[in-house]
Design a protein around this motif. Structure first.
Motif, PDB file in Angstrom:
ATOM      1  N   MET A   1      -4.465   3.339   1.133  1.00  0.00           N
ATOM      2  CA  MET A   1      -4.785   2.867  -0.200  1.00  0.00           C
ATOM      3  C   MET A   1      -5.624   3.906  -0.925  1.00  0.00           C
ATOM      4  O   MET A   1      -6.459   4.556  -0.338  1.00  0.00           O
ATOM      5  N   SER A   2      -5.393   3.997  -2.187  1.00  0.00           N
ATOM      6  CA  SER A   2      -6.064   4.985  -3.020  1.00  0.00           C
ATOM      7  C   SER A   2      -6.714   4.276  -4.199  1.00  0.00           C
ATOM      8  O   SER A   2      -6.235   3.231  -4.647  1.00  0.00           O
ATOM      9  N   ILE A   3      -7.777   4.871  -4.716  1.00  0.00           N
ATOM     10  CA  ILE A   3      -8.404   4.263  -5.886  1.00  0.00           C
ATOM     11  C   ILE A   3      -7.486   4.330  -7.106  1.00  0.00           C
ATOM     12  O   ILE A   3      -7.675   3.588  -8.059  1.00  0.00           O
ATOM     13  N   PHE A   4      -6.495   5.189  -7.044  1.00  0.00           N
ATOM     14  CA  PHE A   4      -5.561   5.324  -8.154  1.00  0.00           C
ATOM     15  C   PHE A   4      -4.303   4.470  -7.963  1.00  0.00           C
ATOM     16  O   PHE A   4      -3.392   4.524  -8.776  1.00  0.00           O
ATOM     17  N   GLU A   5      -4.286   3.669  -6.903  1.00  0.00           N
ATOM     18  CA  GLU A   5      -3.179   2.734  -6.670  1.00  0.00           C
ATOM     19  C   GLU A   5      -3.123   1.738  -7.838  1.00  0.00           C
ATOM     20  O   GLU A   5      -4.161   1.256  -8.288  1.00  0.00           O
ATOM     21  N   PRO A   6      -1.937   1.436  -8.320  1.00  0.00           N
ATOM     22  CA  PRO A   6      -1.835   0.449  -9.407  1.00  0.00           C
ATOM     23  C   PRO A   6      -2.405  -0.903  -8.956  1.00  0.00           C
ATOM     24  O   PRO A   6      -2.169  -1.345  -7.830  1.00  0.00           O
ATOM     25  N   ILE A   7      -3.149  -1.539  -9.827  1.00  0.00           N
ATOM     26  CA  ILE A   7      -3.769  -2.828  -9.499  1.00  0.00           C
ATOM     27  C   ILE A   7      -2.711  -3.879  -9.175  1.00  0.00           C
ATOM     28  O   ILE A   7      -2.945  -4.777  -8.367  1.00  0.00           O
ATOM     29  N   GLU A   8      -1.535  -3.720  -9.773  1.00  0.00           N
ATOM     30  CA  GLU A   8      -0.451  -4.675  -9.520  1.00  0.00           C
ATOM     31  C   GLU A   8      -0.020  -4.643  -8.056  1.00  0.00           C
ATOM     32  O   GLU A   8       0.316  -5.677  -7.475  1.00  0.00           O
ATOM     33  N   ALA A   9      -0.001  -3.468  -7.455  1.00  0.00           N
ATOM     34  CA  ALA A   9       0.374  -3.346  -6.039  1.00  0.00           C
ATOM     35  C   ALA A   9      -0.639  -4.053  -5.153  1.00  0.00           C
ATOM     36  O   ALA A   9      -0.268  -4.748  -4.202  1.00  0.00           O
ATOM     37  N   LEU A  10      -1.913  -3.898  -5.465  1.00  0.00           N
ATOM     38  CA  LEU A  10      -2.958  -4.577  -4.707  1.00  0.00           C
ATOM     39  C   LEU A  10      -2.845  -6.085  -4.887  1.00  0.00           C
ATOM     40  O   LEU A  10      -2.937  -6.842  -3.913  1.00  0.00           O
ATOM     41  N   GLU A  11      -2.633  -6.522  -6.104  1.00  0.00           N
ATOM     42  CA  GLU A  11      -2.484  -7.956  -6.368  1.00  0.00           C
ATOM     43  C   GLU A  11      -1.291  -8.533  -5.613  1.00  0.00           C
ATOM     44  O   GLU A  11      -1.367  -9.645  -5.078  1.00  0.00           O
ATOM     45  N   HIS A  12      -0.208  -7.779  -5.550  1.00  0.00           N
ATOM     46  CA  HIS A  12       0.987  -8.227  -4.831  1.00  0.00           C
ATOM     47  C   HIS A  12       0.687  -8.400  -3.340  1.00  0.00           C
ATOM     48  O   HIS A  12       1.072  -9.400  -2.729  1.00  0.00           O
ATOM     49  N   ARG A  13      -0.015  -7.430  -2.752  1.00  0.00           N
ATOM     50  CA  ARG A  13      -0.397  -7.530  -1.335  1.00  0.00           C
ATOM     51  C   ARG A  13      -1.330  -8.715  -1.100  1.00  0.00           C
ATOM     52  O   ARG A  13      -1.202  -9.434  -0.114  1.00  0.00           O
ATOM     53  N   GLU A  14      -2.269  -8.935  -2.025  1.00  0.00           N
ATOM     54  CA  GLU A  14      -3.193 -10.066  -1.899  1.00  0.00           C
ATOM     55  C   GLU A  14      -2.451 -11.397  -1.976  1.00  0.00           C
ATOM     56  O   GLU A  14      -2.772 -12.331  -1.229  1.00  0.00           O
ATOM     57  N   SER A 107     -15.339   0.980  -8.452  1.00  0.00           N
ATOM     58  CA  SER A 107     -16.002   0.265  -7.352  1.00  0.00           C
ATOM     59  C   SER A 107     -15.396  -1.116  -7.108  1.00  0.00           C
ATOM     60  O   SER A 107     -15.247  -1.531  -5.952  1.00  0.00           O
ATOM     61  N   GLN A 108     -15.044  -1.830  -8.150  1.00  0.00           N
ATOM     62  CA  GLN A 108     -14.441  -3.160  -7.975  1.00  0.00           C
ATOM     63  C   GLN A 108     -13.134  -3.065  -7.176  1.00  0.00           C
ATOM     64  O   GLN A 108     -12.906  -3.839  -6.252  1.00  0.00           O
ATOM     65  N   LYS A 109     -12.301  -2.104  -7.551  1.00  0.00           N
ATOM     66  CA  LYS A 109     -11.019  -1.950  -6.865  1.00  0.00           C
ATOM     67  C   LYS A 109     -11.219  -1.470  -5.431  1.00  0.00           C
ATOM     68  O   LYS A 109     -10.535  -1.932  -4.512  1.00  0.00           O
ATOM     69  N   ILE A 110     -12.155  -0.555  -5.208  1.00  0.00           N
ATOM     70  CA  ILE A 110     -12.410  -0.036  -3.859  1.00  0.00           C
ATOM     71  C   ILE A 110     -12.828  -1.164  -2.926  1.00  0.00           C
ATOM     72  O   ILE A 110     -12.326  -1.272  -1.807  1.00  0.00           O
ATOM     73  N   VAL A 111     -13.716  -2.016  -3.394  1.00  0.00           N
ATOM     74  CA  VAL A 111     -14.172  -3.129  -2.553  1.00  0.00           C
ATOM     75  C   VAL A 111     -13.068  -4.166  -2.396  1.00  0.00           C
ATOM     76  O   VAL A 111     -12.908  -4.741  -1.323  1.00  0.00           O
ATOM     77  N   ARG A 112     -12.282  -4.371  -3.409  1.00  0.00           N
ATOM     78  CA  ARG A 112     -11.133  -5.288  -3.284  1.00  0.00           C
ATOM     79  C   ARG A 112     -10.162  -4.792  -2.230  1.00  0.00           C
ATOM     80  O   ARG A 112      -9.632  -5.569  -1.434  1.00  0.00           O
ATOM     81  N   GLN A 113      -9.909  -3.485  -2.220  1.00  0.00           N
ATOM     82  CA  GLN A 113      -9.033  -2.905  -1.201  1.00  0.00           C
ATOM     83  C   GLN A 113      -9.627  -3.071   0.188  1.00  0.00           C
ATOM     84  O   GLN A 113      -8.922  -3.424   1.138  1.00  0.00           O
ATOM     85  N   LYS A 114     -10.923  -2.837   0.316  1.00  0.00           N
ATOM     86  CA  LYS A 114     -11.592  -3.008   1.609  1.00  0.00           C
ATOM     87  C   LYS A 114     -11.534  -4.468   2.041  1.00  0.00           C
ATOM     88  O   LYS A 114     -11.256  -4.763   3.213  1.00  0.00           O
ATOM     89  N   ASN A 115     -11.767  -5.380   1.119  1.00  0.00           N
ATOM     90  CA  ASN A 115     -11.710  -6.806   1.453  1.00  0.00           C
ATOM     91  C   ASN A 115     -10.301  -7.237   1.844  1.00  0.00           C
ATOM     92  O   ASN A 115     -10.123  -8.084   2.716  1.00  0.00           O
ATOM     93  N   TYR A 116      -9.306  -6.627   1.224  1.00  0.00           N
ATOM     94  CA  TYR A 116      -7.926  -6.902   1.643  1.00  0.00           C
ATOM     95  C   TYR A 116      -7.718  -6.450   3.088  1.00  0.00           C
ATOM     96  O   TYR A 116      -7.142  -7.177   3.897  1.00  0.00           O
ATOM     97  N   GLN A 117      -8.189  -5.240   3.407  1.00  0.00           N
ATOM     98  CA  GLN A 117      -8.053  -4.735   4.784  1.00  0.00           C
ATOM     99  C   GLN A 117      -8.762  -5.648   5.780  1.00  0.00           C
ATOM    100  O   GLN A 117      -8.229  -5.939   6.855  1.00  0.00           O
ATOM    101  N   ILE A 118      -9.956  -6.092   5.426  1.00  0.00           N
ATOM    102  CA  ILE A 118     -10.709  -6.999   6.298  1.00  0.00           C
ATOM    103  C   ILE A 118      -9.935  -8.300   6.484  1.00  0.00           C
ATOM    104  O   ILE A 118      -9.750  -8.776   7.615  1.00  0.00           O
ATOM    105  N   SER A 119      -9.472  -8.875   5.391  1.00  0.00           N
ATOM    106  CA  SER A 119      -8.735 -10.137   5.449  1.00  0.00           C
ATOM    107  C   SER A 119      -7.445  -9.996   6.245  1.00  0.00           C
ATOM    108  O   SER A 119      -7.086 -10.874   7.034  1.00  0.00           O
ATOM    109  N   ARG A 120      -6.756  -8.878   6.045  1.00  0.00           N
ATOM    110  CA  ARG A 120      -5.514  -8.617   6.782  1.00  0.00           C
ATOM    111  C   ARG A 120      -5.793  -8.536   8.277  1.00  0.00           C
ATOM    112  O   ARG A 120      -5.066  -9.123   9.088  1.00  0.00           O
TER     113      ARG A 120
END
Length: 134
Positions: A1-14, A107-120
């Motif tokens: 995951m990258s900080i430049f990843e589209p937010i839509e991709a993260l939302e889809h994974r969530e 920072s919001q997206k970075i922590v969201r990505q980390k929280n996704y990894q934790i949840s996964r």
């Protein structure tokens, strides 16, 4: 995951993760949310650490110890070089600032990505665990 990843991709994974959690039994879901509550990171804490403390302390908050170590050593080298009279070491400080600025702004997206990894990982552990004790 990258900080430049589209937010839509993260939302889809969530969303996919949330759908998987809904398929768990009540007991498994209870374990999942209990573990998640203990492990999830707060975006505001991350941003505050990034903003308030020089030297990459916010990386420790997310468990990125190697990044913290490298960044802190570079900071010490830069400060020591500048104190010793080598203005060229300002380049290291500028590079560190350029490395840190996107992390502050995203920072919001970075922590969201980390929280996704934790949840996964929690979900995967629950699915793998025969005794369902995470």
């Amino acid at each position: 995951m990258s900080i430049f990843e589209p937010i839509e991709a993260l939302e889809h994974r969530e969303e996919r993760l949330s759908a998987e959690v809904k398929t768990l039994s009540d007991a498994e879901r209870k374990l999942y949310f209990k573990a998640q509550t203990k492990q999830l990171k707060d975006p505001d804490t991350y941003a505050s650490l990034n903003w308030s403390f020089i030297g990459g302390i916010h990386h420790i908050y997310l468990g990125k110890y190697l990044v913290f170590t490298v960044e802190f050593i570079l900071l010490l080298v830069a400060v020591a070089g500048i104190v010793a009279g080598f203005e060229l070491f300002i380049i290291i400080l500028v590079a560190l600032a350029l490395f840190e600025l996107p992390q502050l702004f995203f920072s919001q997206k970075i922590v969201r990505q980390k929280n996704y990894q934790i949840s996964r990982s929690i979900l995967d552990e629950i699915k793998r665990s025969p005794n369902k004790d995470v």
